[in-house]
Structure formats: structure tokens, C-alpha cells
Scaffold this active site. Structure first.
Site, PDB file in Angstrom:
ATOM      1  N   GLY A  14       0.795  -1.241   0.000  1.00 54.71           N
ATOM      2  CA  GLY A  14       0.000   0.000   0.000  1.00 54.71           C
ATOM      3  C   GLY A  14       0.822   1.282   0.000  1.00 54.71           C
ATOM      4  O   GLY A  14       0.331   2.328   0.426  1.00 54.71           O
ATOM      5  N   THR A  15       2.053   1.218  -0.536  1.00 55.46           N
ATOM      6  CA  THR A  15       2.845   2.455  -0.526  1.00 55.46           C
ATOM      7  C   THR A  15       2.296   3.476  -1.535  1.00 55.46           C
ATOM      8  O   THR A  15       2.396   4.683  -1.306  1.00 55.46           O
ATOM      9  CB  THR A  15       4.343   2.195  -0.781  1.00 55.46           C
ATOM     10  OG1 THR A  15       4.501   1.603  -2.063  1.00 55.46           O
ATOM     11  CG2 THR A  15       4.940   1.293   0.288  1.00 55.46           C
ATOM     12  N   ASN A  16       1.716   2.993  -2.626  1.00 57.41           N
ATOM     13  CA  ASN A  16       1.067   3.936  -3.554  1.00 57.41           C
ATOM     14  C   ASN A  16      -0.170   4.555  -2.906  1.00 57.41           C
ATOM     15  O   ASN A  16      -0.456   5.736  -3.097  1.00 57.41           O
ATOM     16  CB  ASN A  16       0.696   3.257  -4.870  1.00 57.41           C
ATOM     17  CG  ASN A  16       1.871   3.175  -5.821  1.00 57.41           C
ATOM     18  OD1 ASN A  16       2.252   4.171  -6.445  1.00 57.41           O
ATOM     19  ND2 ASN A  16       2.478   2.001  -5.914  1.00 57.41           N
ATOM     20  N   ASN A 105      -4.958   1.821 -13.444  1.00 56.83           N
ATOM     21  CA  ASN A 105      -4.006   0.927 -12.767  1.00 56.83           C
ATOM     22  C   ASN A 105      -2.586   1.452 -12.969  1.00 56.83           C
ATOM     23  O   ASN A 105      -2.311   2.147 -13.943  1.00 56.83           O
ATOM     24  CB  ASN A 105      -4.108  -0.477 -13.382  1.00 56.83           C
ATOM     25  CG  ASN A 105      -3.156  -1.467 -12.754  1.00 56.83           C
ATOM     26  OD1 ASN A 105      -2.973  -1.492 -11.528  1.00 56.83           O
ATOM     27  ND2 ASN A 105      -2.510  -2.286 -13.574  1.00 56.83           N
ATOM     28  N   HIS A 107       1.327   0.019 -13.395  1.00 59.96           N
ATOM     29  CA  HIS A 107       2.055  -1.231 -13.668  1.00 59.96           C
ATOM     30  C   HIS A 107       3.556  -0.936 -13.692  1.00 59.96           C
ATOM     31  O   HIS A 107       3.987   0.067 -14.270  1.00 59.96           O
ATOM     32  CB  HIS A 107       1.588  -1.801 -15.008  1.00 59.96           C
ATOM     33  CG  HIS A 107       2.217  -3.113 -15.322  1.00 59.96           C
ATOM     34  ND1 HIS A 107       1.813  -4.284 -14.719  1.00 59.96           N
ATOM     35  CD2 HIS A 107       3.248  -3.438 -16.141  1.00 59.96           C
ATOM     36  CE1 HIS A 107       2.562  -5.274 -15.159  1.00 59.96           C
ATOM     37  NE2 HIS A 107       3.442  -4.788 -16.023  1.00 59.96           N
TER      38      HIS A 107
HETATM   39  C1  GRF Z   1       3.509  -1.387  -7.513  1.00 60.27           C
HETATM   40  O1  GRF Z   1       4.836  -1.537  -7.875  1.00 60.27           O
HETATM   41  C2  GRF Z   1       2.620  -1.431  -8.728  1.00 60.27           C
HETATM   42  O2  GRF Z   1       3.268  -1.062  -9.902  1.00 60.27           O
HETATM   43  C3  GRF Z   1       2.217  -2.868  -8.834  1.00 60.27           C
HETATM   44  O3  GRF Z   1       2.157  -3.319  -7.504  1.00 60.27           O
HETATM   45  C4  GRF Z   1       3.021  -2.550  -6.693  1.00 60.27           C
HETATM   46  C5  GRF Z   1       2.230  -2.127  -5.497  1.00 60.27           C
HETATM   47  O4  GRF Z   1       3.014  -1.555  -4.501  1.00 60.27           O
HETATM   48  N1  GRF Z   1       0.988  -2.988  -9.562  1.00 60.27           N
HETATM   49  P1  GRF Z   1       2.316  -0.913  -3.234  1.00 60.27           P
HETATM   50  O5  GRF Z   1       1.364  -1.935  -2.640  1.00 60.27           O
HETATM   51  O6  GRF Z   1       1.613   0.334  -3.657  1.00 60.27           O
HETATM   52  O7  GRF Z   1       3.456  -0.628  -2.300  1.00 60.27           O
END
Ligand code: GRF
Length: 188
Positions: A14-16, A105, A107
Site C-alpha cells: 500500500g505504498t502507492n 491501474n 504497472h
Molecule cells: C507497484 O509496484 C505497482 O506497480 C504494482 O504493484 C506494486 C504495489 O506496490 N501494480 P504498493 O502496494 O503500492 O506498495
């Protein structure tokens, strides 16, 4: 500014999500995160929803009606955009057909190259010179929807999967907010 209500789908770190929550505090950022959906009760990312008092649901994708459950909450929180952020479950054709709003999304490769899983190991074994990340609309083809934005970097000698992941994720924290701004700049 009237912000659009967003829902973030996660499965893991969940860092994004954390980054988007931080960015959404900015008055000028076009979305407000109203809901988090996780298909994994142990996803670390749930902690960011809790800390920021964002409602979250954990869904069991083995249940026949789990998509209806998601739809119920999307409606309840008047969600205008779904952002997948490390959501490790394919969005069904039925879901895409029935959800008339935006699904995007992120990627960890320069699409259309390296769709699917294990991107970093494939990038390295293919001896790519450059890599990066891509934000795209979700359609019924895996990692195949229209591209919104990309960010890239050159791969240095001796970089391993961990290095690539680190660098790619740093770019993701720029690329995802940028893509969201781009989408809504056109519609505000
Ligand atoms: C990210 O690298 C994204 O590109 C991929 O999954 C990863 C998720 O990372 N789809 P996080 O859970 O947001 O840390």
C-alpha cells in the site's frame, strides 16, 4: 475545487495508497480518497486507511457475490474513479461492464512491454536498457488499456530486481498523481 471521490484497491504494502493519501491533502489535487478496498485482510496498506480514518472494506473474492458487495460501497461513497494500486486480482469483464466510471491501474514496466507478473526478473533477463512504470485505463485485457502516462529510467549495470523495484516505485509515486491530474484536467 470540488474533488472527485476515489476508491483505491490494494492487496499488499500500500505504498502507492500512502502516497496518494498524502497528495490528496493538497487543495488542488483532484481526488479525495473516500474508500479503500482490499482483497487481503493482512494487507499492510490497510494501516494507512485506518490512520487516516478512510473507510475500508476487506472482500473475500471466493464469495460468489463479492462484486456486488464492492458495488454497494462504491455507490454509498459516490465513487467516480477506482485506482488499482498493487491489487493482485483480475478485474472481471462483468465488473468493467457494470462500472460505468473510470478504472485505472499502475504497472511496474513500460507498457506494452512486460505485462503481467514478475516484471523485474523478465526485464533483467531480457537485458532491457530502460524501464519504468505506466498508468493506464483498465479494460478487459490484462494491462492492456489506454495509456495515460509513463515515467522511465535507464538501467545501470549490475542492478538487481530489488534495485529495479526500488527505482520503479520511486517513479510510481510521481507518475500516479500526475496521471490522476491529467485525467481530471480534461474534465474539470
Ligand atoms: C507497484 O509496484 C505497482 O506497480 C504494482 O504493484 C506494486 C504495489 O506496490 N501494480 P504498493 O502496494 O503500492 O506498495
Amino acid at each position: 475545487m470540488v474533488k472527485k471521490n476515489a476508491c483505491i484497491f490494494i492487496s499488499g504494502e500500500g505504498t502507492n495508497l500512502k502516497n496518494l493519501i498524502n497528495r490528496s491533502r493538497d487543495y488542488c489535487f483532484p481526488i479525495s480518497i473516500k474508500l479503500v478496498v482490499s482483497n487481503n485482510s493482512r494487507a499492510k496498506g490497510i494501516i494507512y486507511a485506518k490512520r487516516n480514518a478512510i473507510p475500508y472494506i476487506v472482500i473475500n473474492t471466493k464469495m460468489r457475490n463479492f462484486e456486488n458487495q464492492i458495488f454497494f460501497f462504491l455507490k454509498k461513497y459516490k465513487i467516480s474513479i477506482i485506482c488499482l494500486a498493487g491489487y493482485m486480482q483480475i478485474i472481471s469483464k462483468n465488473f468493467i461492464k457494470n462500472y460505468k466510471k473510470k478504472i485505472i491501474n499502475i504497472h511496474p514496466s513500460l507498457l506494452p512491454k512486460f505485462k503481467g507478473l514478475n516484471t523485474f526478473s523478465r526485464i533483467l533477463s531480457n537485458k532491457e536498457v530502460k524501464t519504468g512504470c505506466t498508468v493506464h485505463y483498465v479494460n478487459e485485457k490484462l494491462d492492456g488499456g489506454k495509456i495515460i502516462s509513463k515515467r522511465s529510467f535507464y538501467i545501470e549495470r549490475n542492478q538487481n530486481e530489488k534495485d529495479l523495484k526500488y527505482k520503479t516505485q520511486r517513479l510510481e509515486y510521481l507518475a500516479y498523481p500526475e496521471a490522476i491530474i491529467k485525467i481530471f484536467r480534461a474534465s474539470f
